[in-house]
Design a protein around this motif. Structure first.
Motif, PDB file in Angstrom:
ATOM      1  N   ALA A  97     -33.273 -20.806 -29.835  1.00 53.59           N
ATOM      2  CA  ALA A  97     -33.348 -21.069 -28.401  1.00 53.59           C
ATOM      3  C   ALA A  97     -32.433 -22.218 -28.023  1.00 53.59           C
ATOM      4  N   GLN A  98     -31.781 -22.087 -26.870  1.00 54.15           N
ATOM      5  CA  GLN A  98     -30.964 -23.167 -26.314  1.00 54.15           C
ATOM      6  C   GLN A  98     -31.082 -23.148 -24.801  1.00 54.15           C
ATOM      7  N   ARG A  99     -30.846 -24.285 -24.197  1.00 55.84           N
ATOM      8  CA  ARG A  99     -30.888 -24.385 -22.727  1.00 55.84           C
ATOM      9  C   ARG A  99     -29.542 -24.075 -22.096  1.00 55.84           C
ATOM     10  N   GLY A 100     -28.531 -23.985 -22.899  1.00 61.86           N
ATOM     11  CA  GLY A 100     -27.194 -23.747 -22.370  1.00 61.86           C
ATOM     12  C   GLY A 100     -26.843 -22.282 -22.299  1.00 61.86           C
ATOM     13  N   SER A 101     -25.527 -22.016 -22.274  1.00 62.83           N
ATOM     14  CA  SER A 101     -25.061 -20.636 -22.131  1.00 62.83           C
ATOM     15  C   SER A 101     -23.913 -20.301 -23.071  1.00 62.83           C
ATOM     16  N   ASP A 102     -23.684 -21.157 -24.057  1.00 60.89           N
ATOM     17  CA  ASP A 102     -22.664 -20.851 -25.057  1.00 60.89           C
ATOM     18  C   ASP A 102     -23.340 -20.085 -26.185  1.00 60.89           C
ATOM     19  N   TYR A 103     -23.614 -18.827 -25.930  1.00 63.08           N
ATOM     20  CA  TYR A 103     -24.544 -18.073 -26.767  1.00 63.08           C
ATOM     21  C   TYR A 103     -24.065 -17.876 -28.195  1.00 63.08           C
ATOM     22  N   TRP A 104     -22.785 -17.723 -28.375  1.00 64.20           N
ATOM     23  CA  TRP A 104     -22.276 -17.327 -29.685  1.00 64.20           C
ATOM     24  C   TRP A 104     -22.160 -18.499 -30.661  1.00 64.20           C
ATOM     25  N   THR A 105     -22.344 -19.732 -30.191  1.00 61.96           N
ATOM     26  CA  THR A 105     -22.177 -20.907 -31.039  1.00 61.96           C
ATOM     27  C   THR A 105     -23.526 -21.345 -31.579  1.00 61.96           C
ATOM     28  N   GLY A 106     -23.779 -21.023 -32.832  1.00 51.94           N
ATOM     29  CA  GLY A 106     -25.088 -21.280 -33.409  1.00 51.94           C
ATOM     30  C   GLY A 106     -25.501 -22.736 -33.408  1.00 51.94           C
ATOM     31  N   ARG A 107     -24.536 -23.641 -33.589  1.00 52.14           N
ATOM     32  CA  ARG A 107     -24.889 -25.059 -33.693  1.00 52.14           C
ATOM     33  C   ARG A 107     -25.407 -25.617 -32.375  1.00 52.14           C
ATOM     34  N   LEU A 108     -25.243 -24.897 -31.274  1.00 50.42           N
ATOM     35  CA  LEU A 108     -25.718 -25.383 -29.990  1.00 50.42           C
ATOM     36  C   LEU A 108     -27.177 -25.012 -29.735  1.00 50.42           C
TER      37      LEU A 108
END
Length: 122
Positions: A97-108
């Motif tokens: 889960a992430q709050r952003g929208s850079d979906y393909w970058t796992g480290r985010l």
């Protein structure tokens, strides 16, 4: 705060599985959710993503047309329906889960589930 991935198992080629990503301590409506997988000896790869804004979905080319990601808001759970499975889909699958929208970058991704094994074999 945690994610719990489940639903993996062993299936024959052509079979189906549905993975679940359930959340405890956080409302998944506020997060973009990604499914990643890692096969032995290979790098982790992004499989599918669903946004937290408009529900847009994204798929890796290798699974497009076979996998479907969806949300159940009432159950605070994200699913990955996997059809027409083939041996190349064998891997440990993780939700994140992430709050952003850079979906393909796992480290985010801020929060990761523990992984569930999917094995496709005859």
């Amino acid at each position: 705060v945690q994610l719990q991935a489940s639903g993996g198992g062993m299936v024959q080629p052509g079979g189906s599985l549905r993975l679940s990503c359930a959340a405890a301590g956080l409302n998944l409506d506020y997060f973009a959710i990604g499914w990643f997988r890692q096969a032995p000896g290979k790098e982790r790869e992004g499989v599918s993503f669903i946004s937290n804004s408009d529900g847009s979905t994204y798929y890796a080319d290798s699974v497009k047309g076979r996998f479907t990601i969806s949300r159940d808001h009432a159950k605070n759970t994200v699913y990955l329906q996997m059809n027409s499975l083939n041996p190349e889909d064998t891997a440990v699958y993780y939700c994140a889960a992430q709050r952003g929208s850079d979906y393909w970058t796992g480290r985010l991704y801020d929060i990761w589930g523990q992984g569930t094994q999917v094995t496709v074999s005859s």
